[in-house]
Design a protein around this motif. Structure first.
Motif, PDB file in Angstrom:
ATOM      1  N   UNK A 167     -10.590 -10.204 -14.207  1.00  0.00           N
ATOM      2  CA  UNK A 167      -9.827  -8.961 -14.087  1.00  0.00           C
ATOM      3  C   UNK A 167      -9.691  -8.555 -12.623  1.00  0.00           C
ATOM      4  N   UNK A 168     -10.783  -8.713 -11.875  1.00  0.00           N
ATOM      5  CA  UNK A 168     -10.735  -8.359 -10.450  1.00  0.00           C
ATOM      6  C   UNK A 168      -9.727  -9.206  -9.690  1.00  0.00           C
ATOM      7  N   UNK A 169      -9.746 -10.503  -9.920  1.00  0.00           N
ATOM      8  CA  UNK A 169      -8.798 -11.366  -9.207  1.00  0.00           C
ATOM      9  C   UNK A 169      -7.362 -11.017  -9.570  1.00  0.00           C
ATOM     10  N   UNK A 170      -7.122 -10.758 -10.858  1.00  0.00           N
ATOM     11  CA  UNK A 170      -5.764 -10.419 -11.278  1.00  0.00           C
ATOM     12  C   UNK A 170      -5.304  -9.120 -10.634  1.00  0.00           C
ATOM     13  N   UNK A 171      -6.191  -8.129 -10.570  1.00  0.00           N
ATOM     14  CA  UNK A 171      -5.822  -6.831 -10.008  1.00  0.00           C
ATOM     15  C   UNK A 171      -5.609  -6.900  -8.506  1.00  0.00           C
ATOM     16  N   UNK A 172      -6.538  -7.549  -7.811  1.00  0.00           N
ATOM     17  CA  UNK A 172      -6.471  -7.585  -6.349  1.00  0.00           C
ATOM     18  C   UNK A 172      -5.324  -8.454  -5.858  1.00  0.00           C
ATOM     19  N   UNK A 173      -5.092  -9.578  -6.533  1.00  0.00           N
ATOM     20  CA  UNK A 173      -4.044 -10.509  -6.098  1.00  0.00           C
ATOM     21  C   UNK A 173      -2.689 -10.191  -6.717  1.00  0.00           C
ATOM     22  N   UNK A 174      -2.667  -9.257  -7.675  1.00  0.00           N
ATOM     23  CA  UNK A 174      -1.447  -8.958  -8.430  1.00  0.00           C
ATOM     24  C   UNK A 174      -0.954 -10.199  -9.167  1.00  0.00           C
ATOM     25  N   UNK A 175      -1.894 -10.890  -9.819  1.00  0.00           N
ATOM     26  CA  UNK A 175      -1.608 -12.066 -10.632  1.00  0.00           C
ATOM     27  C   UNK A 175      -1.674 -11.682 -12.104  1.00  0.00           C
ATOM     28  N   UNK A 176      -1.042 -12.490 -12.950  1.00  0.00           N
ATOM     29  CA  UNK A 176      -1.205 -12.364 -14.396  1.00  0.00           C
ATOM     30  C   UNK A 176      -2.393 -13.226 -14.827  1.00  0.00           C
ATOM     31  N   UNK A 177      -3.008 -12.863 -15.940  1.00  0.00           N
ATOM     32  CA  UNK A 177      -4.047 -13.709 -16.521  1.00  0.00           C
ATOM     33  C   UNK A 177      -3.384 -14.627 -17.541  1.00  0.00           C
ATOM     34  N   UNK A 178      -3.586 -15.906 -17.408  1.00  0.00           N
ATOM     35  CA  UNK A 178      -2.975 -16.903 -18.288  1.00  0.00           C
ATOM     36  C   UNK A 178      -3.324 -16.577 -19.738  1.00  0.00           C
ATOM     37  N   UNK A 179      -2.365 -16.688 -20.687  1.00  0.00           N
ATOM     38  CA  UNK A 179      -2.576 -16.194 -22.057  1.00  0.00           C
ATOM     39  C   UNK A 179      -3.837 -16.699 -22.747  1.00  0.00           C
ATOM     40  N   UNK A 180      -4.130 -17.991 -22.681  1.00  0.00           N
ATOM     41  CA  UNK A 180      -5.324 -18.499 -23.364  1.00  0.00           C
ATOM     42  C   UNK A 180      -6.593 -17.944 -22.716  1.00  0.00           C
ATOM     43  N   UNK A 181      -6.564 -17.765 -21.411  1.00  0.00           N
ATOM     44  CA  UNK A 181      -7.708 -17.190 -20.701  1.00  0.00           C
ATOM     45  C   UNK A 181      -7.883 -15.729 -21.095  1.00  0.00           C
ATOM     46  N   UNK A 182      -6.777 -14.996 -21.184  1.00  0.00           N
ATOM     47  CA  UNK A 182      -6.837 -13.588 -21.575  1.00  0.00           C
ATOM     48  C   UNK A 182      -7.365 -13.434 -22.997  1.00  0.00           C
TER      49      UNK A 182
END
Length: 213
Positions: A167-182
């Protein structure tokens, strides 16, 4: 990719050169490679090496601190900086949802497989000026995706703190979390109760601080 005139990278390069001169493989690893590829500011540099902890301690006598020697991790201090120097390793049998009970020394390819997300599984060879990518991390950087390495359910079962790191990486980098990972993260969320409040608090603090930078 790295400005070797910068004191941080100059010191890192000197450590890598010393490890290589002693016959060991040595690569920049993880977040510093990710951030360099993204053009982000780099505040610390980690080094992965074939040298074992006792060899690192001997090679940098008087400069080392054993912070995770059982896991192959040493801190090496220069006059101005401190670097995490970790032996290439594979890990297994995470019985407490945080720490492996089996650690064996390995090579860079195996070391990449035990890491959390593909964007953190990259290495950089300073001598050849080459990115080493065993997990398709560069592709995920281009796609702006946070994706677990291998089976995401297994990654989160090994270390539940990875839920918050993703969650931190997605928020800080403004990335999406890949569906299977999410999906795997949602399924594993109840297991966060096994992580100490201090570690959870530290992740949220890092998220807030890094989001402002």
């Amino acid at each position: 990719m790295f400005d070797m005139r910068d004191p941080l990278f100059r010191d890192a390069g000197a450590l890598v050169a010393r490890l290589r001169a002693a016959g060991h493989a040595a690569l920049l690893a993880g977040g510093c490679v990710r951030d360099a590829l993204l053009g982000r500011e780099i505040k610390d540099v980690d080094i992965a090496t074939s040298a074992r902890p006792e060899e690192v301690a001997r090679l940098f006598a008087g400069q080392t601190l054993a912070v995770g020697q059982a896991f192959g991790v040493m801190i090496v201090r220069t006059e101005s900086h401190a670097f995490e120097v970790a032996t290439f390793r594979a890990e297994a049998d995470y019985r407490d949802g945080r720490h492996p009970t089996i650690v064996r020394y390995a090579d860079a390819a195996a070391d990449a497989q035990r890491r959390d997300f593909t964007i953190n599984g990259l290495f950089y060879d300073l001598e050849r000026e080459t990115v080493l990518d065993f997990v398709e991390g560069r592709r995920d950087l281009q796609r702006r995706l946070v994706r677990a390495i291998g089976d995401p359910a297994k990654r989160f079962a090994e270390d539940r703190l990875r839920l918050l790191r993703g969650v931190r990486f997605a928020a800080v980098l403004d990335f999406a979390i890949e569906p299977a990972t999410a999906a795997a993260a949602r399924d594993a969320a109840a297991g966060l109760g096994a992580v100490s409040a201090e570690r959870i608090g530290a992740e949220f603090t890092r998220l807030l601080l890094e989001a402002r930078s």
